[in-house]
Each structure stands twice: as structure tokens, then as C-alpha cells.
Design a protein around this motif. Sequence first.
Motif, PDB file in Angstrom:
ATOM      1  N   SER A 198     -10.025   8.321   8.608  1.00 25.32           N
ATOM      2  CA  SER A 198     -10.672   7.949   7.345  1.00 25.32           C
ATOM      3  C   SER A 198     -10.317   8.923   6.226  1.00 25.32           C
ATOM      4  O   SER A 198     -10.003   8.514   5.106  1.00 25.32           O
ATOM      5  CB  SER A 198     -12.188   7.910   7.515  1.00 25.32           C
ATOM      6  N   VAL A 199     -10.366  10.215   6.539  1.00 21.19           N
ATOM      7  CA  VAL A 199     -10.082  11.227   5.513  1.00 21.19           C
ATOM      8  C   VAL A 199      -8.620  11.160   5.078  1.00 21.19           C
ATOM      9  O   VAL A 199      -8.320  11.167   3.877  1.00 21.19           O
ATOM     10  CB  VAL A 199     -10.443  12.638   6.033  1.00 21.19           C
ATOM     11  N   THR A 200      -7.704  11.086   6.030  1.00 19.30           N
ATOM     12  CA  THR A 200      -6.290  11.075   5.664  1.00 19.30           C
ATOM     13  C   THR A 200      -5.916   9.800   4.916  1.00 19.30           C
ATOM     14  O   THR A 200      -5.079   9.847   4.014  1.00 19.30           O
ATOM     15  CB  THR A 200      -5.376  11.235   6.894  1.00 19.30           C
ATOM     16  N   GLN A 201      -6.536   8.705   5.269  1.00 18.74           N
ATOM     17  CA  GLN A 201      -6.235   7.461   4.555  1.00 18.74           C
ATOM     18  C   GLN A 201      -6.649   7.573   3.093  1.00 18.74           C
ATOM     19  O   GLN A 201      -5.910   7.177   2.196  1.00 18.74           O
ATOM     20  CB  GLN A 201      -6.937   6.282   5.214  1.00 18.74           C
ATOM     21  N   VAL A 239     -13.951  12.421  16.154  1.00 23.50           N
ATOM     22  CA  VAL A 239     -12.947  13.204  15.433  1.00 23.50           C
ATOM     23  C   VAL A 239     -11.771  12.320  15.012  1.00 23.50           C
ATOM     24  O   VAL A 239     -11.271  12.431  13.891  1.00 23.50           O
ATOM     25  CB  VAL A 239     -12.468  14.398  16.292  1.00 23.50           C
ATOM     26  N   ALA A 240     -11.339  11.425  15.888  1.00 21.28           N
ATOM     27  CA  ALA A 240     -10.215  10.543  15.569  1.00 21.28           C
ATOM     28  C   ALA A 240     -10.549   9.626  14.394  1.00 21.28           C
ATOM     29  O   ALA A 240      -9.745   9.452  13.473  1.00 21.28           O
ATOM     30  CB  ALA A 240      -9.822   9.726  16.785  1.00 21.28           C
ATOM     31  N   PRO A 279      -3.556   7.334  -2.822  1.00 17.80           N
ATOM     32  CA  PRO A 279      -2.990   7.517  -4.172  1.00 17.80           C
ATOM     33  C   PRO A 279      -1.516   7.926  -4.133  1.00 17.80           C
ATOM     34  O   PRO A 279      -0.722   7.461  -4.960  1.00 17.80           O
ATOM     35  CB  PRO A 279      -3.835   8.642  -4.781  1.00 17.80           C
ATOM     36  N   ILE A 280      -1.143   8.753  -3.175  1.00 17.21           N
ATOM     37  CA  ILE A 280       0.254   9.174  -3.049  1.00 17.21           C
ATOM     38  C   ILE A 280       1.128   7.970  -2.732  1.00 17.21           C
ATOM     39  O   ILE A 280       2.210   7.798  -3.312  1.00 17.21           O
ATOM     40  CB  ILE A 280       0.393  10.268  -1.966  1.00 17.21           C
ATOM     41  N   LYS A 281       0.660   7.135  -1.835  1.00 18.22           N
ATOM     42  CA  LYS A 281       1.410   5.938  -1.450  1.00 18.22           C
ATOM     43  C   LYS A 281       1.632   5.024  -2.652  1.00 18.22           C
ATOM     44  O   LYS A 281       2.731   4.500  -2.855  1.00 18.22           O
ATOM     45  CB  LYS A 281       0.656   5.196  -0.353  1.00 18.22           C
TER      46      LYS A 281
END
Length: 95
Positions: free
Chosen positions: A58-61, A52-53, A66-68
Motif C-alpha cells: 500500500s505504501v509503495t503504491q 507487513v506485506a 505520481p512517479i509512474k
Amino acid sequence: MPPSNREAPKRVRENRKEETPSVPKLTIPVIDIQVPIPETAVLVTAVTTAVVAVATTSVTQSLFEPIKKKVQKQLQTKVNKWKEQRQKKKESSES
């Protein structure tokens, strides 16, 4: 605090069996070490937590990349404008 000389009544028998459960061990032949293997529930919990970690990271990165980049581009633009204004002020004060 209870008295230190307490004993069980005479009619009560002591039925304590001291059996230690055998812990499964993994033997590493090259270095002759036995490593205890954790219980199945502990192992499942650890593996699930790790999966899960990693998945969450991976998903949040991939979502935040693109926002970053957009935020970084906007900030760099503002910093460049600030530098230009500072340079103009410096040149005008020298004249």
C-alpha cells in the motif's frame, strides 16, 4: 556403514515413552470436518508477515503512483513526437 546387528548394552534400559501431543482442532459443524489449528508461534508469524506485506504494498503504491504518471507522460510525449516525425518523413517521401 555401521553393522546391522547393533544392539544397546544389557545394562541400558529402554525408556521410550511414545506420547503424541494432542493437536487442538476446530470442528466445523455444517460439514462435520475437524481442522487442526496451528501453533501460536506459527499463527503469529503468518499474520505478521501478511500485515507487513499488505502495508508495504500500500505504501509503495502510493509513493510510486505520481512517479509512474510523470514517466508515462514523458514517454507518451516522446512517442507522439516520433510519430509526427515519421509521418512527416512518409509525406515527404511520397511527394
